[in-house]
Design a protein around this motif. Structure first.
Motif, PDB file in Angstrom:
ATOM      1  N   ALA A  50      23.371 -98.497 -24.133  1.00 51.50           N
ATOM      2  CA  ALA A  50      24.252 -99.473 -23.480  1.00 51.50           C
ATOM      3  C   ALA A  50      23.972 -99.599 -21.992  1.00 51.50           C
ATOM      4  O   ALA A  50      24.781-100.166 -21.266  1.00 51.50           O
ATOM      5  CB  ALA A  50      25.713 -99.084 -23.725  1.00 51.50           C
ATOM      6  N   LEU A  51      22.859 -99.014 -21.529  1.00 48.43           N
ATOM      7  CA  LEU A  51      22.487 -99.223 -20.137  1.00 48.43           C
ATOM      8  C   LEU A  51      20.975 -99.319 -20.027  1.00 48.43           C
ATOM      9  O   LEU A  51      20.246 -98.713 -20.814  1.00 48.43           O
ATOM     10  CB  LEU A  51      23.011 -98.106 -19.222  1.00 48.43           C
ATOM     11  N   GLN A  52      20.570-100.098 -19.034  1.00 45.27           N
ATOM     12  CA  GLN A  52      19.141-100.153 -18.732  1.00 45.27           C
ATOM     13  C   GLN A  52      18.941 -99.647 -17.308  1.00 45.27           C
ATOM     14  O   GLN A  52      18.647 -98.491 -17.088  1.00 45.27           O
ATOM     15  CB  GLN A  52      18.612-101.566 -18.964  1.00 45.27           C
ATOM     16  N   CYS A  53      19.180-100.501 -16.297  1.00 47.21           N
ATOM     17  CA  CYS A  53      19.015 -99.997 -14.930  1.00 47.21           C
ATOM     18  C   CYS A  53      20.168 -99.085 -14.537  1.00 47.21           C
ATOM     19  O   CYS A  53      20.036 -98.258 -13.653  1.00 47.21           O
ATOM     20  CB  CYS A  53      18.887-101.152 -13.940  1.00 47.21           C
ATOM     21  N   GLY A  54      21.329 -99.259 -15.182  1.00 46.07           N
ATOM     22  CA  GLY A  54      22.468 -98.377 -14.919  1.00 46.07           C
ATOM     23  C   GLY A  54      23.338 -98.772 -13.743  1.00 46.07           C
ATOM     24  O   GLY A  54      24.335 -98.101 -13.459  1.00 46.07           O
ATOM     25  N   TYR A  55      22.984 -99.873 -13.070  1.00 43.73           N
ATOM     26  CA  TYR A  55      23.754-100.221 -11.869  1.00 43.73           C
ATOM     27  C   TYR A  55      25.208-100.559 -12.194  1.00 43.73           C
ATOM     28  O   TYR A  55      26.129-100.158 -11.485  1.00 43.73           O
ATOM     29  CB  TYR A  55      23.104-101.402 -11.126  1.00 43.73           C
ATOM     30  N   CYS A  56      25.431-101.253 -13.312  1.00 49.05           N
ATOM     31  CA  CYS A  56      26.793-101.668 -13.671  1.00 49.05           C
ATOM     32  C   CYS A  56      27.558-100.557 -14.373  1.00 49.05           C
ATOM     33  O   CYS A  56      28.768-100.668 -14.574  1.00 49.05           O
ATOM     34  CB  CYS A  56      26.738-102.886 -14.601  1.00 49.05           C
ATOM     35  N   THR A  57      26.835 -99.512 -14.819  1.00 51.53           N
ATOM     36  CA  THR A  57      27.405 -98.555 -15.769  1.00 51.53           C
ATOM     37  C   THR A  57      28.654 -97.811 -15.263  1.00 51.53           C
ATOM     38  O   THR A  57      29.624 -97.696 -16.015  1.00 51.53           O
ATOM     39  CB  THR A  57      26.313 -97.553 -16.216  1.00 51.53           C
ATOM     40  N   ILE A 104      30.059-107.302 -14.695  1.00 48.68           N
ATOM     41  CA  ILE A 104      28.843-108.056 -14.990  1.00 48.68           C
ATOM     42  C   ILE A 104      27.665-107.096 -15.160  1.00 48.68           C
ATOM     43  O   ILE A 104      27.515-106.142 -14.394  1.00 48.68           O
ATOM     44  CB  ILE A 104      28.559-109.066 -13.853  1.00 48.68           C
ATOM     45  N   CYS A 105      26.850-107.342 -16.181  1.00 48.47           N
ATOM     46  CA  CYS A 105      25.627-106.573 -16.391  1.00 48.47           C
ATOM     47  C   CYS A 105      24.461-107.550 -16.414  1.00 48.47           C
ATOM     48  O   CYS A 105      24.472-108.509 -17.161  1.00 48.47           O
ATOM     49  CB  CYS A 105      25.699-105.831 -17.725  1.00 48.47           C
ATOM     50  N   ARG A 106      23.468-107.292 -15.575  1.00 44.67           N
ATOM     51  CA  ARG A 106      22.340-108.227 -15.509  1.00 44.67           C
ATOM     52  C   ARG A 106      21.240-107.836 -16.488  1.00 44.67           C
ATOM     53  O   ARG A 106      20.242-108.520 -16.611  1.00 44.67           O
ATOM     54  CB  ARG A 106      21.788-108.287 -14.090  1.00 44.67           C
ATOM     55  N   CYS A 107      21.363-106.673 -17.156  1.00 47.35           N
ATOM     56  CA  CYS A 107      20.265-106.186 -17.997  1.00 47.35           C
ATOM     57  C   CYS A 107      20.503-106.308 -19.494  1.00 47.35           C
ATOM     58  O   CYS A 107      19.663-106.824 -20.217  1.00 47.35           O
ATOM     59  CB  CYS A 107      19.974-104.716 -17.714  1.00 47.35           C
ATOM     60  N   THR A 108      21.622-105.783 -19.968  1.00 42.17           N
ATOM     61  CA  THR A 108      21.697-105.457 -21.398  1.00 42.17           C
ATOM     62  C   THR A 108      22.025-106.617 -22.311  1.00 42.17           C
ATOM     63  O   THR A 108      21.788-106.532 -23.510  1.00 42.17           O
ATOM     64  CB  THR A 108      22.780-104.399 -21.654  1.00 42.17           C
ATOM     65  N   GLY A 109      22.653-107.671 -21.787  1.00 47.90           N
ATOM     66  CA  GLY A 109      23.133-108.713 -22.688  1.00 47.90           C
ATOM     67  C   GLY A 109      24.448-108.335 -23.346  1.00 47.90           C
ATOM     68  O   GLY A 109      24.910-109.033 -24.249  1.00 47.90           O
TER      69      GLY A 109
HETATM   70  S1  FES Z   1      22.339-101.923 -17.051  1.00 43.25           S
HETATM   71 FE1  FES Z   1      21.461-102.975 -15.375  1.00 43.25          FE
HETATM   72  S2  FES Z   1      23.155-104.095 -14.631  1.00 43.25           S
HETATM   73 FE2  FES Z   1      23.918-103.297 -16.460  1.00 43.25          FE
END
Ligand code: FES
Ligand SMILES: Cc1cc2nc3c(=O)[nH]c(=O)nc-3n(C[C@H](O)[C@H](O)[C@H](O)COP(=O)(O)OP(=O)(O)OC[C@H]3O[C@@H](n4cnc5c(N)ncnc54)[C@H](O)[C@@H]3O)c2cc1C
Ligand code: FES
Lengths: 267, 157
Positions: free
Chosen positions: B102-109, B139-144
């Motif tokens: 449920a995370l990619q870059c983790g910024y929103c996590t 808002i999450c810019r990565c995961t959809g």
């Molecule tokens: S995991 Fe990258 S902004 Fe949500």
């Protein structure tokens, strides 16, 4: 972001807040901060003193009178509006509050701040006008009551002037209300919105099409009469990246008709 | 009480009480990150739109870029650092985010986790629809989003 230097004070009574606001021309009330802090970050306003209203009990709470009149403290949050037992007496209040932004904004944003900021895209100004709400304003020496349709004066400008505090909003009894909007994404900012009420005379108020909500009193109570009345109002809405003025004029008819249909279904 | 440009505040964050002098113009997020060195909460937009700065404030989810630190005098705050029960162990939501990718870059996590926690604290059996509504402010810019919803759904019951 670093804000411009500002003084802060959190009074615990309305009298104290009014004294602090009167003491400095650059003093401004701080309610939920969900508009004001952004305005300060953008340097669109730079108050010298923030008078935080969050510790003033007199500005909170919702009262339901035996005749059905609701009196809502200006510092009531959207979350409180949609959760309180009292506001079920006028269901549209909670329904609209539930569609403002998101949980975080609803936990902080207040009914008083929403109408006092009078951002033309806000949800509550047209709703208050359609419901025939009354705004109670306290100043340094007196209290006065202003009808919602006379409260909104311009973009970010209301009858609650410098040094004054909106203390409560009175909403008469009724259930036959509707609200419709076309928004930017689910529960997003309104492109055009309309509130309708069929308790007594038919009242429709349209938002986002002018500096203040446009009140329309249609001849009939059905969607066609409302569309005609909206067309007859010669709206001249602004154009922006989200919609042209012409498209907003079209949407105004559509959302006004939807709002009145919802209101009729409840009469 | 008279207006002041700075003030001493006492705040309890993740169970620990801090007393600090802060300027009135300091946003709560900067107080948490820079004064307390709790850098888990992120600044994404600084306009109240993205939710990366979400913390639980006196039991309620808020965006900490939309409050002043001075307002938090006397407040109880939970941040992402307080989620895990002990070092080396994850909170059920953290574990589920990991399990569900449920995370990619983790910024929103951190913000997502706090929003999910606030939602499940109030409504432990939240439905998918309630989860979607509860996370609307993040808002999450990565995961959809799909995997985030699945991760929260797996913890709700
Ligand atoms: S995991 Fe990258 S902004 Fe949500
Ligand atoms: C991401 C985001 C999305 C949003 N989307 C929407 C939306 O879709 N629809 C919508 O309606 N709103 C939206 N808002 C705005 C939000 O509803 C604000 O809460 C509201 O506009 C202002 O209320 P507040 O309590 O936060 O007031 P504040 O920001 O504290 O104050 C706003 C203004 O009103 C004055 N004021 C406040 N209370 C009083 C009072 N009692 N007496 C006199 N003056 C007072 C203040 O001095 C200030 O000038 C959004 C905000 C954010 C951050
Ligand atoms: S940084 Fe606070 S909402 Fe984006």
């Amino acid at each position: 972001m670093l804000l411009r230097e500002v003084e802060y004070v959190r009074p615990s009574s309305l009298d104290e807040a009014l004294r602090l606001l009167a003491a400095d021309d650059g003093a401004r009330p701080l309610a939920g901060g969900q508009t004001l802090l952004n305005v300060m970050k953008a340097r669109a306003a730079a108050p010298d003193v923030l008078v935080d209203l969050n510790a003033i009990e007199e500005l909170k709470g919702i009262d339901l009178a035996p005749n059905g009149t609701l009196t809502i403290g200006a510092m009531t949050t959207y979350t409180e509006l949609l959760e309180a037992a009292e506001t079920k007496a006028r269901p549209i209040l909670g329904e609209v509050a539930a569609t403002i932004a998101d949980v975080q904004v609803r936990n902080r944003g207040t009914i008083g701040g929403n109408v006092c900021s009078n951002d033309p895209t806000n949800h509550l100004p047209p709703l208050m006008v359609a419901l025939g709400a009354e705004m109670v304003i306290a100043g340094a020496d007196a209290e006065r009551t202003v009808k919602a349709e006379d409260f909104f004066l311009g973009v970010y400008l209301t009858a609650a002037g410098p040094g004054e505090v909106l203390t409560k909003i009175r909403i008469p009894a009724g259930r036959s209300d509707g609200f419709a909007a076309v928004t930017i994404g689910a529960d997003g900012t309104c492109i055009v919105n309309a509130a309708a009420s069929l308790n007594g005379e038919a009242r429709v108020a349209i938002g986002c099409v002018a500096a203040v909500p446009v009140l329309i009193r249609p001849g009939g109570r059905d969607a066609d009469a409302v569309r005609d009345a909206v067309r007859g109002a010669d709206l001249d809405p602004p154009s922006d990246v989200h919609a042209s003025g012409e498209y907003r004029r079209h949407l105004a008819e559509v959302v006004a008709a939807r709002a009145i249909e919802q209101a009729s279904a409840r009469s | 009480m008279e207006p002041q440009t700075s003030q001493t505040i006492t705040v309890t964050v993740n169970g620990e009480t801090y007393e600090r002098e802060v300027e009135a113009r300091r946003l709560l997020i900067h107080f948490i990150r820079d004064d307390l060195d709790l850098t888990g909460s992120h600044v994404g937009c600084d306009t109240g739109n993205c939710g990366a700065c979400s913390v639980i404030y006196n039991g309620q989810l808020v965006k900490s870029c939309m409050l002043l630190a001075v307002q938090a005098d006397g407040a109880r705050i939970e941040t992402v650092e307080g989620l895990a029960p002990e070092d080396g162990k994850l909170h059920a939501l953290q574990q589920s985010f990991s399990d569900h990718h449920a995370l990619q870059c983790g910024y929103c996590t951190p913000g997502m986790l706090m929003s999910a926690k606030a939602l499940l604290d109030a409504n432990p059996s939240a439905s998918e629809e309630e989860i979607r509504k509860g996370l609307q402010g993040n808002i999450c810019r990565c995961t959809g989003y799909w995997n985030i919803i699945d991760a929260v759904k797996a913890v709700a019951r």
